[in-house]
Scaffold this motif. Structure first.
Motif, PDB file in Angstrom:
ATOM      1  N   LYS A 112      -4.209  -7.257   7.061  1.00 57.66           N
ATOM      2  CA  LYS A 112      -4.871  -6.978   5.785  1.00 57.66           C
ATOM      3  C   LYS A 112      -6.083  -7.881   5.593  1.00 57.66           C
ATOM      4  N   ALA A 162      -0.052  -0.221   4.477  1.00 55.69           N
ATOM      5  CA  ALA A 162      -0.471   0.753   3.470  1.00 55.69           C
ATOM      6  C   ALA A 162      -0.073   0.277   2.076  1.00 55.69           C
ATOM      7  N   GLY A 163       1.117  -0.282   1.945  1.00 57.93           N
ATOM      8  CA  GLY A 163       1.554  -0.789   0.644  1.00 57.93           C
ATOM      9  C   GLY A 163       0.723  -1.974   0.178  1.00 57.93           C
ATOM     10  N   GLN A 208      -2.356  -2.599   0.836  1.00 66.29           N
ATOM     11  CA  GLN A 208      -3.691  -2.156   0.442  1.00 66.29           C
ATOM     12  C   GLN A 208      -3.708  -1.490  -0.931  1.00 66.29           C
ATOM     13  N   GLN A 209      -2.527  -1.139  -1.448  1.00 68.70           N
ATOM     14  CA  GLN A 209      -2.444  -0.516  -2.765  1.00 68.70           C
ATOM     15  C   GLN A 209      -2.271  -1.538  -3.890  1.00 68.70           C
ATOM     16  N   PRO A 268      -3.456  -4.090  -6.452  1.00 70.21           N
ATOM     17  CA  PRO A 268      -4.762  -4.377  -7.058  1.00 70.21           C
ATOM     18  C   PRO A 268      -5.209  -5.814  -6.809  1.00 70.21           C
TER      19      PRO A 268
END
Length: 243
Positions: A45, A121-122, A124-125, A127
């Protein structure tokens, strides 16, 4: 009838060894795999260059690791005279009852690519504003991880936990290849599905094997139900507020 099968299970020491071996495998492999997947996802990330390449490279073992050929290579690595033997000088793990199951578990841990992609993926979600607010409050990186990342990622952690636990209970190919289909040494890698295979397709006791399959189905269902039940106390869904 059912009573006869219960009696057969009770009087079969190899059956209970397979149960204990499988539970031990699940307890070792699942946490290690998820921890490694999360660590690598956190590292990816923060990368600005080469993220796509490394994501694909780390995911590749998940596509290859379940095959018999890779499992046989893994056996060679951990066998006498293999890579691990040369590096540690302690001999091959696959021939030591106390280490053989760990070699099987590490093959599963090596296949961390699928949960890693889901973790990424989680992550990157989440905020960025939450991290900024935590930093303004003086929270360290570790505190941000515990107070922001883990709660916001808890639904993804729960999903991966359920999925990998179910898969771990059904492990077969790694244990079969590493032990050369015998579950050795001293039944230390005799996982449940391997013993089911032995009873059904080697000893031709299909009734016994069918009963074992039903028991496995019930156990997986029960463990999954327990995980869903306990998730109410630690899984946070942002759309629903604190649960």
């Amino acid at each position: 009838g059912l009573r006869n099968y219960v009696q057969m299970f009770t009087e079969d020491p190899r059956y209970w060894r397979s149960v204990v071996t499988t539970l031990t495998y699940v307890v070792i492999a699942v946490p290690l795999q998820l921890a490694l997947a999360l660590v690598v996802a956190l590292a990816l990330k923060g990368m600005k260059r080469g993220k796509a390449f490394y994501r694909s490279a780390f995911y590749a073992p998940s596509l290859l690791g379940a095959s018999m050929s890779i499992a046989l290579v893994w056996r060679a690595i951990f066998n006498d005279g293999g890579t691990v033997d040369h590096l540690s000088g302690t001999g091959g793990w696959v021939n030591k009852p106390g280490w053989a199951l760990l070699a099987v578990a590490l093959l599963t841990v090596w296949q961390f690519g699928a949960p890693m992609v889901i973790f990424l993926a989680g992550l990157q979600q989440i905020p960025a504003e939450l991290y900024e607010a935590a930093a303004c409050d003086g929270a360290s990186k570790w505190r941000q991880f515990l107070s922001v990342t883990v709660p916001m990622l808890s639904p993804v952690i729960f999903f991966n936990l359920v999925l990998q636990t179910i898969q771990a209970f059904q492990v077969f190919t790694p244990a079969f290849a590493v032990s050369a289909g015998k579950g050795g040494p001293a039944d230390s890698t005799l996982v449940y599905t391997m013993y089911l295979y032995d009873r059904g397709f080697v000893a031709s006791h299909m009734g016994y094997a069918s009963a074992m399959a039903w028991v496995l189905l019930v156990v997986i269902g029960a463990v999954t139900a327990v995980l869903f039940r306990t998730s109410r106390s630690w899984v946070f869904y942002a759309s629903e507020g604190d649960r």
